[in-house]
Write a protein that holds these residues in place. Structure first.
Motif, PDB file in Angstrom:
ATOM      1  N   MET A   1      37.428  31.474  30.686  1.00 20.77           N
ATOM      2  CA  MET A   1      36.913  30.277  31.348  1.00 20.77           C
ATOM      3  C   MET A   1      37.749  29.053  30.996  1.00 20.77           C
ATOM      4  SD  MET A   1      32.770  30.635  31.529  1.00 20.77           S
ATOM      5  CE  MET A   1      32.519  30.858  29.795  1.00 20.77           C
ATOM      6  N   ALA A   2      38.216  28.975  29.747  1.00 18.14           N
ATOM      7  CA  ALA A   2      39.033  27.833  29.346  1.00 18.14           C
ATOM      8  C   ALA A   2      40.371  27.828  30.080  1.00 18.14           C
ATOM      9  CB  ALA A   2      39.261  27.868  27.838  1.00 18.14           C
TER      10      ALA A   2
ATOM     11  N   ASN B   1      40.854  25.947  38.482  1.00 21.53           N
ATOM     12  CA  ASN B   1      39.604  26.053  39.258  1.00 21.53           C
ATOM     13  C   ASN B   1      39.158  27.493  39.496  1.00 21.53           C
ATOM     14  OD1 ASN B   1      38.856  23.419  39.511  1.00 21.53           O
ATOM     15  ND2 ASN B   1      39.904  23.102  41.472  1.00 21.53           N
ATOM     16  N   ALA B   2      39.493  28.393  38.597  1.00 19.21           N
ATOM     17  CA  ALA B   2      39.046  29.781  38.703  1.00 19.21           C
ATOM     18  C   ALA B   2      38.370  30.217  37.409  1.00 19.21           C
ATOM     19  CB  ALA B   2      40.226  30.677  39.034  1.00 19.21           C
ATOM     20  N   GLY B   3      37.722  29.298  36.733  1.00 20.83           N
ATOM     21  CA  GLY B   3      37.105  29.586  35.440  1.00 20.83           C
ATOM     22  C   GLY B   3      36.046  30.660  35.500  1.00 20.83           C
ATOM     23  N   GLY B   4      35.231  30.635  36.533  1.00 24.12           N
ATOM     24  CA  GLY B   4      34.169  31.631  36.660  1.00 24.12           C
ATOM     25  C   GLY B   4      34.712  33.041  36.807  1.00 24.12           C
ATOM     26  N   ILE B   5      35.758  33.189  37.585  1.00 20.84           N
ATOM     27  CA  ILE B   5      36.333  34.525  37.809  1.00 20.84           C
ATOM     28  C   ILE B   5      36.961  35.048  36.529  1.00 20.84           C
ATOM     29  CG2 ILE B   5      38.106  35.801  39.072  1.00 20.84           C
ATOM     30  CD1 ILE B   5      37.596  33.792  41.397  1.00 20.84           C
ATOM     31  N   PHE B   6      37.770  34.213  35.866  1.00 19.08           N
ATOM     32  CA  PHE B   6      38.407  34.659  34.624  1.00 19.08           C
ATOM     33  C   PHE B   6      37.380  34.894  33.529  1.00 19.08           C
ATOM     34  CE2 PHE B   6      42.288  32.552  36.396  1.00 19.08           C
ATOM     35  CZ  PHE B   6      43.061  33.702  36.457  1.00 19.08           C
ATOM     36  N   GLY B   7      36.344  34.088  33.483  1.00 19.46           N
ATOM     37  CA  GLY B   7      35.282  34.288  32.497  1.00 19.46           C
ATOM     38  C   GLY B   7      34.544  35.591  32.719  1.00 19.46           C
ATOM     39  N   LEU B   8      34.269  35.927  33.973  1.00 22.04           N
ATOM     40  CA  LEU B   8      33.590  37.174  34.297  1.00 22.04           C
ATOM     41  C   LEU B   8      34.430  38.373  33.897  1.00 22.04           C
ATOM     42  CD1 LEU B   8      31.092  38.445  35.623  1.00 22.04           C
ATOM     43  CD2 LEU B   8      32.352  38.410  37.775  1.00 22.04           C
ATOM     44  N   VAL B   9      35.724  38.318  34.180  1.00 21.17           N
ATOM     45  CA  VAL B   9      36.623  39.403  33.785  1.00 21.17           C
ATOM     46  C   VAL B   9      36.652  39.526  32.265  1.00 21.17           C
ATOM     47  CG1 VAL B   9      39.047  40.133  33.752  1.00 21.17           C
ATOM     48  CG2 VAL B   9      38.028  39.299  35.864  1.00 21.17           C
TER      49      VAL B   9
END
Length: 55
Positions: A15-16, A22-30
């Motif tokens: 997320m960081a 602007n893709a924090g949610g996607i990277f955080g989910l992964v």
């Protein structure tokens, strides 16, 4: 417990890093799912080994 801790760390890092693009949610989910997928893979391999021993 260890995998949960690793999952939280990788999710936070994802997320960081993703917040700058602007893709924090996607990277955080992964980041949260990757240790879970690793654990499921290990369980699957162990089950295959047990099935081979039973045959």
């Amino acid at each position: 417990m260890f995998l949960i801790f690793i999952s939280l760390i990788t999710g936070y890092i994802g997320m960081a890093l993703g917040s700058s693009s602007n893709a924090g949610g996607i990277f955080g989910l992964v980041g949260f799912l990757s240790p879970t997928i690793f654990l499921l893979q290990k369980m699957y391999i162990k089950l295959e080994e047990v099935e081979k021993k039973l045959d």
